[in-house]
Design a protein around this motif. Structure first.
Motif, PDB file in Angstrom:
ATOM      1  N   GLY A 313       0.677  -1.268  -0.077  1.00  0.00           N
ATOM      2  CA  GLY A 313       0.115   0.070  -0.020  1.00  0.00           C
ATOM      3  C   GLY A 313       0.670   1.223   0.056  1.00  0.00           C
ATOM      4  O   GLY A 313       0.211   2.346   0.522  1.00  0.00           O
ATOM      5  N   LEU A 314       2.184   1.187  -0.378  1.00  0.00           N
ATOM      6  CA  LEU A 314       2.843   2.528  -0.484  1.00  0.00           C
ATOM      7  C   LEU A 314       2.322   3.396  -1.720  1.00  0.00           C
ATOM      8  O   LEU A 314       1.891   2.730  -2.969  1.00  0.00           O
ATOM      9  CB  LEU A 314       4.388   2.012  -0.575  1.00  0.00           C
ATOM     10  N   SER A 315       2.561   4.629  -1.597  1.00  0.00           N
ATOM     11  CA  SER A 315       2.292   5.658  -2.505  1.00  0.00           C
ATOM     12  C   SER A 315       3.523   5.817  -3.486  1.00  0.00           C
ATOM     13  O   SER A 315       4.767   5.265  -2.931  1.00  0.00           O
ATOM     14  CB  SER A 315       1.707   6.900  -1.915  1.00  0.00           C
ATOM     15  N   PRO A 316       3.545   6.192  -4.714  1.00  0.00           N
ATOM     16  CA  PRO A 316       4.594   6.353  -5.352  1.00  0.00           C
ATOM     17  C   PRO A 316       5.601   7.379  -4.789  1.00  0.00           C
ATOM     18  O   PRO A 316       6.924   6.889  -5.029  1.00  0.00           O
ATOM     19  CB  PRO A 316       4.309   6.983  -6.742  1.00  0.00           C
ATOM     20  N   GLY A 317       5.343   8.324  -4.014  1.00  0.00           N
ATOM     21  CA  GLY A 317       6.097   9.003  -3.073  1.00  0.00           C
ATOM     22  C   GLY A 317       6.984   8.230  -1.970  1.00  0.00           C
ATOM     23  O   GLY A 317       8.087   8.356  -2.101  1.00  0.00           O
ATOM     24  N   GLN A 318       5.979   7.282  -1.398  1.00  0.00           N
ATOM     25  CA  GLN A 318       6.784   6.340  -0.325  1.00  0.00           C
ATOM     26  C   GLN A 318       7.502   5.529  -1.108  1.00  0.00           C
ATOM     27  O   GLN A 318       8.461   4.868  -0.363  1.00  0.00           O
ATOM     28  CB  GLN A 318       5.532   5.799   0.516  1.00  0.00           C
ATOM     29  N   PHE A 319       7.368   5.019  -2.295  1.00  0.00           N
ATOM     30  CA  PHE A 319       8.277   3.944  -2.793  1.00  0.00           C
ATOM     31  C   PHE A 319       9.509   4.380  -3.279  1.00  0.00           C
ATOM     32  O   PHE A 319      10.367   3.858  -3.574  1.00  0.00           O
ATOM     33  CB  PHE A 319       7.415   3.204  -4.050  1.00  0.00           C
ATOM     34  N   ALA A 320       9.569   5.664  -3.559  1.00  0.00           N
ATOM     35  CA  ALA A 320      10.716   6.270  -4.090  1.00  0.00           C
ATOM     36  C   ALA A 320      12.311   5.932  -3.684  1.00  0.00           C
ATOM     37  O   ALA A 320      12.884   5.622  -3.999  1.00  0.00           O
ATOM     38  CB  ALA A 320      10.628   7.676  -4.379  1.00  0.00           C
ATOM     39  N   PRO A 321      12.188   6.057  -2.132  1.00  0.00           N
ATOM     40  CA  PRO A 321      13.166   5.508  -1.502  1.00  0.00           C
ATOM     41  C   PRO A 321      13.677   4.126  -1.711  1.00  0.00           C
ATOM     42  O   PRO A 321      15.014   3.797  -1.764  1.00  0.00           O
ATOM     43  CB  PRO A 321      12.859   5.670   0.186  1.00  0.00           C
ATOM     44  N   ALA A 322      12.566   3.249  -1.815  1.00  0.00           N
ATOM     45  CA  ALA A 322      13.133   1.780  -2.296  1.00  0.00           C
ATOM     46  C   ALA A 322      14.049   1.635  -3.818  1.00  0.00           C
ATOM     47  O   ALA A 322      14.623   0.933  -4.040  1.00  0.00           O
ATOM     48  CB  ALA A 322      11.833   1.062  -2.202  1.00  0.00           C
ATOM     49  N   SER A 323      13.106   2.624  -4.606  1.00  0.00           N
ATOM     50  CA  SER A 323      13.795   2.603  -5.935  1.00  0.00           C
ATOM     51  C   SER A 323      15.342   2.940  -5.990  1.00  0.00           C
ATOM     52  O   SER A 323      15.926   2.632  -6.642  1.00  0.00           O
ATOM     53  CB  SER A 323      12.801   3.364  -6.923  1.00  0.00           C
ATOM     54  N   VAL A 324      15.235   4.028  -5.194  1.00  0.00           N
ATOM     55  CA  VAL A 324      16.822   4.853  -4.880  1.00  0.00           C
ATOM     56  C   VAL A 324      17.667   3.501  -4.293  1.00  0.00           C
ATOM     57  O   VAL A 324      18.831   3.455  -4.809  1.00  0.00           O
ATOM     58  CB  VAL A 324      16.750   6.043  -4.168  1.00  0.00           C
ATOM     59  N   ALA A 325      17.250   2.827  -3.523  1.00  0.00           N
ATOM     60  CA  ALA A 325      18.050   1.872  -2.793  1.00  0.00           C
ATOM     61  C   ALA A 325      18.581   0.644  -3.713  1.00  0.00           C
ATOM     62  O   ALA A 325      19.830   0.448  -3.442  1.00  0.00           O
ATOM     63  CB  ALA A 325      17.283   1.214  -1.714  1.00  0.00           C
ATOM     64  N   ILE A 326      17.825   0.293  -4.359  1.00  0.00           N
ATOM     65  CA  ILE A 326      18.015  -0.705  -5.449  1.00  0.00           C
ATOM     66  C   ILE A 326      18.990  -0.059  -6.394  1.00  0.00           C
ATOM     67  O   ILE A 326      20.069  -0.896  -6.908  1.00  0.00           O
ATOM     68  CB  ILE A 326      17.122  -1.655  -6.034  1.00  0.00           C
ATOM     69  N   SER A 327      18.689   0.974  -6.823  1.00  0.00           N
ATOM     70  CA  SER A 327      19.610   1.574  -7.870  1.00  0.00           C
ATOM     71  C   SER A 327      20.998   2.142  -7.209  1.00  0.00           C
ATOM     72  O   SER A 327      22.233   2.008  -7.953  1.00  0.00           O
ATOM     73  CB  SER A 327      19.086   2.935  -8.408  1.00  0.00           C
ATOM     74  N   THR A 372       1.207  -8.483   4.454  1.00  0.00           N
ATOM     75  CA  THR A 372       1.130  -7.023   4.498  1.00  0.00           C
ATOM     76  C   THR A 372       1.473  -6.072   5.649  1.00  0.00           C
ATOM     77  O   THR A 372       1.363  -4.934   5.544  1.00  0.00           O
ATOM     78  CB  THR A 372      -0.572  -6.693   4.326  1.00  0.00           C
ATOM     79  N   GLY A 373       1.816  -6.943   6.773  1.00  0.00           N
ATOM     80  CA  GLY A 373       2.370  -6.233   7.912  1.00  0.00           C
ATOM     81  C   GLY A 373       3.746  -5.970   7.941  1.00  0.00           C
ATOM     82  O   GLY A 373       4.531  -5.507   8.721  1.00  0.00           O
ATOM     83  N   MET A 374       4.532  -6.273   6.586  1.00  0.00           N
ATOM     84  CA  MET A 374       5.908  -6.163   6.569  1.00  0.00           C
ATOM     85  C   MET A 374       6.373  -4.658   6.742  1.00  0.00           C
ATOM     86  O   MET A 374       5.886  -3.883   5.928  1.00  0.00           O
ATOM     87  CB  MET A 374       6.426  -6.705   5.129  1.00  0.00           C
ATOM     88  N   PRO A 375       7.282  -4.488   7.554  1.00  0.00           N
ATOM     89  CA  PRO A 375       7.893  -2.938   8.073  1.00  0.00           C
ATOM     90  C   PRO A 375       8.593  -2.584   6.765  1.00  0.00           C
ATOM     91  O   PRO A 375       9.124  -3.113   5.920  1.00  0.00           O
ATOM     92  CB  PRO A 375       8.850  -3.146   8.943  1.00  0.00           C
ATOM     93  N   PHE A 376       8.401  -1.272   6.557  1.00  0.00           N
ATOM     94  CA  PHE A 376       9.042  -0.646   5.531  1.00  0.00           C
ATOM     95  C   PHE A 376      10.487  -0.746   5.263  1.00  0.00           C
ATOM     96  O   PHE A 376      11.034  -1.214   4.189  1.00  0.00           O
ATOM     97  CB  PHE A 376       8.824   0.935   5.513  1.00  0.00           C
ATOM     98  N   VAL A 377      11.130  -0.747   6.472  1.00  0.00           N
ATOM     99  CA  VAL A 377      12.751  -0.920   6.479  1.00  0.00           C
ATOM    100  C   VAL A 377      13.030  -2.265   5.831  1.00  0.00           C
ATOM    101  O   VAL A 377      14.018  -2.786   5.248  1.00  0.00           O
ATOM    102  CB  VAL A 377      13.351  -0.557   7.935  1.00  0.00           C
ATOM    103  N   ALA A 378      12.261  -3.274   6.553  1.00  0.00           N
ATOM    104  CA  ALA A 378      12.439  -4.566   6.149  1.00  0.00           C
ATOM    105  C   ALA A 378      12.356  -4.825   4.645  1.00  0.00           C
ATOM    106  O   ALA A 378      12.753  -5.805   4.065  1.00  0.00           O
ATOM    107  CB  ALA A 378      11.509  -5.918   6.907  1.00  0.00           C
ATOM    108  N   ALA A 379      11.083  -4.097   4.097  1.00  0.00           N
ATOM    109  CA  ALA A 379      10.899  -4.360   2.643  1.00  0.00           C
ATOM    110  C   ALA A 379      12.108  -3.828   1.648  1.00  0.00           C
ATOM    111  O   ALA A 379      12.249  -4.071   0.561  1.00  0.00           O
ATOM    112  CB  ALA A 379       9.688  -3.676   2.335  1.00  0.00           C
ATOM    113  N   VAL A 380      12.753  -2.610   2.230  1.00  0.00           N
ATOM    114  CA  VAL A 380      13.690  -1.912   1.525  1.00  0.00           C
ATOM    115  C   VAL A 380      15.136  -2.316   1.497  1.00  0.00           C
ATOM    116  O   VAL A 380      15.765  -2.288   0.589  1.00  0.00           O
ATOM    117  CB  VAL A 380      13.564  -0.422   1.574  1.00  0.00           C
TER     118      VAL A 380
END
Length: 484
Positions: A313-327, A372-380
């Motif tokens: 359920g992350l918004s595109p803005g919330q997802f941005a740090p995850a995209s940066v992490a993998i890049s 769906t309860g996976m913490p953001f840090v654990a997902a990223v």
């Protein structure tokens, strides 16, 4: 036997001096433009649709027109450099790319923009193979591995900057141009690239007297189109019969193309593809591994984005740090590859594949447990390791595959190598329709998506194992060879 020469007519030695460094910077800037334009448009699509009145179908074709044209013309673009000079063809491709960027920036409607994006993709297909070919003929040994590592870093940097730069430029609305600046920014960069290329890039080409192969160009482009188009759009249409028939027809067309290439080679040696490349087990294995690498990238990145946004359920803005992490992980992995590949050869991309696989095993177990309860840090956080693995594979695989190619066929080899990645990515996206969308149809959310993603990860891990095995055909370290 043909030799690779620059403007003086003498064989060009491996170089790490000032001239070679400037050459590397110039071609990498061109690659950065291509990497940016593959992703920069996505964040601007809502603004483009609102401004031009584009339909949903037209909006989908704005990025697809670039990707498809790029994939279809890479083989031809690579061979043009071998025949007419890589510097000359690189400059021509960069000019075409820059002019097409101007046309994109002044487009008055969606149809005009889609056509301009197709032209931009064609320019990139002529330009990009010369980047890899120029690196291959300019550098040798460890300096070549470092150069290809920089190439991998630039590709990862483009993945980071593209969406961010697209959002910043569109929001800034410079001179009231809005989304148009994402294309117009290429004008000064492209012009500078051409000027520096004229001054610093040495000319190199295949000195054998060869001619164009128009029939081969037609057959290869038609075969790739018949396969790539249904792979690109078939999944969203639930694989109608025509899409499967097109793929089958494409396979037949490519078989005809290969037969024509053998006949052309026997007749006058002017085939579009240098079939002698496939006599090298390192090149053939590297090309196969690149195809699977594209498949892995296509399946995982698509399903992971959907998992993060529709599952967690992350918004595109919330997802941005995850995209940066993998890049950023990809940049780090490419940097490691540039330092290690020269000494450790195939161990580097193989280690990258193992790193991705083991990280994804843990990630899959965590997703299955947390849902769906996976913490953001654990997902990223694990994506930094996944990105590092991608960087090690991408940079290491490119250097090892092309380092085994004679300078006279460097352009053809680079075109084939890039085509394998593009075709593999399209195949991966299509595979996602089977391993993910079958279990989580469009519009699904929550646990349905997390279950589908967790299941698809095992397919990615299996593909990584295949890729790892294919890499045994790449060169092994000399020390290992002595003890074997």
């Amino acid at each position: 036997m043909s030799t690779d020469t620059h403007t003086t007519g003498r064989p060009r030695p491996a170089g790490v001096g000032r001239a070679a460094t400037i050459t590397l910077v110039v071609v990498l800037i061109a690659e950065l433009m291509n990497a940016l334009d593959g992703s920069i448009v996505h964040t601007a699509l809502p603004s483009i649709q609102a401004d031009t009145g584009a339909s949903s179908a037209a909006v989908q074709w704005i990025p697809a027109a670039y990707t498809l044209t790029f994939a279809l013309a890479l083989i031809t673009g690579g061979r043009l450099g071998d025949l007419f000079g890589r510097k000359r063809v690189f400059i021509a491709g960069t000019v075409l790319f820059t002019v097409a960027s101007l046309l994109c920036g002044i487009a008055t409607g969606p149809e005009f923009l889609v056509a301009a994006r197709a032209l931009q993709g064609a320019g990139a297909a002529v330009m990009v193979p010369q980047v890899m070919a120029t690196i291959a003929v300019t550098f040798q040994g460890e300096s070549q591995a470092k150069a290809f590592g920089m190439y991998g870093m630039i590709m990862s940097l483009g993945g980071v900057l593209g969406p961010v730069l697209g959002a910043v430029l569109t929001s800034a609305d410079i001179a009231g141009l809005g989304w148009r600046t994402i294309f117009l920014i290429n004008l000064p960069i492209g012009l500078a690239t051409v000027l520096f290329a004229l001054r610093y890039i040495p000319e190199s080409r295949d000195q054998q007297a060869r001619r164009l192969d128009p029939l081969g160009m037609l057959l290869s482009s038609a075969g790739l189109l018949l396969i790539a188009y249904p792979l690109t759009v078939g999944g969203e249409k639930h694989w109608p019969a025509w899409s499967l028939l097109m793929i089958a027809a494409g396979a037949v067309m490519l078989a005809v193309f290969m037969a024509q290439q053998r006949a052309k080679t026997a007749k006058d040696g002017s085939a579009l593809v240098a079939l002698s490349l496939f006599k090298s087990k390192a090149f053939a294995g590297g090309l196969a591994a690149q195809l699977v690498f594209g498949l892995v990238s296509g399946v995982f990145l698509l399903t992971w984005v959907l998992f993060m946004q529709s599952g967690l359920g992350l918004s595109p803005g919330q997802f941005a740090p995850a995209s940066v992490a993998i890049s950023l992980g990809g940049m780090a992995g490419a940097m490691l590859a540039s330092k290690w590949t020269g000494r450790h050869l195939r161990r580097v991309p193989q280690a990258g594949a193992v790193l991705i696989a083991f990280t994804l095993v843990g990630y899959q177990l965590l997703v299955s447990a947390q849902q769906t309860g996976m913490p953001f840090v654990a997902a990223v956080a694990p994506m930094i390791l996944v990105g590092a693995g991608f960087g090690m594979v991408g940079a290491g695989l490119a250097g090892l595959t092309l380092s085994q190619v004679g300078h006279e066929d460097a352009g053809s080899a680079a075109g084939l190598f890039n085509t394998a990645m593009q075709l593999g990515t399209a195949l991966g996206i299509a595979t996602a329709s089977v391993v993910f969308f079958h279990h989580a149809p469009a519009g699904s959310h929550g646990t349905t998506v997390t279950h589908a993603f967790a299941g698809s990860v095992w397919y990615v891990i299996a593909a990584l194992a295949v890729m790892w095995a294919l890499m045994f055909r790449l060169p092994k370290p000399a020390k290992t060879a002595k003890t074997a």
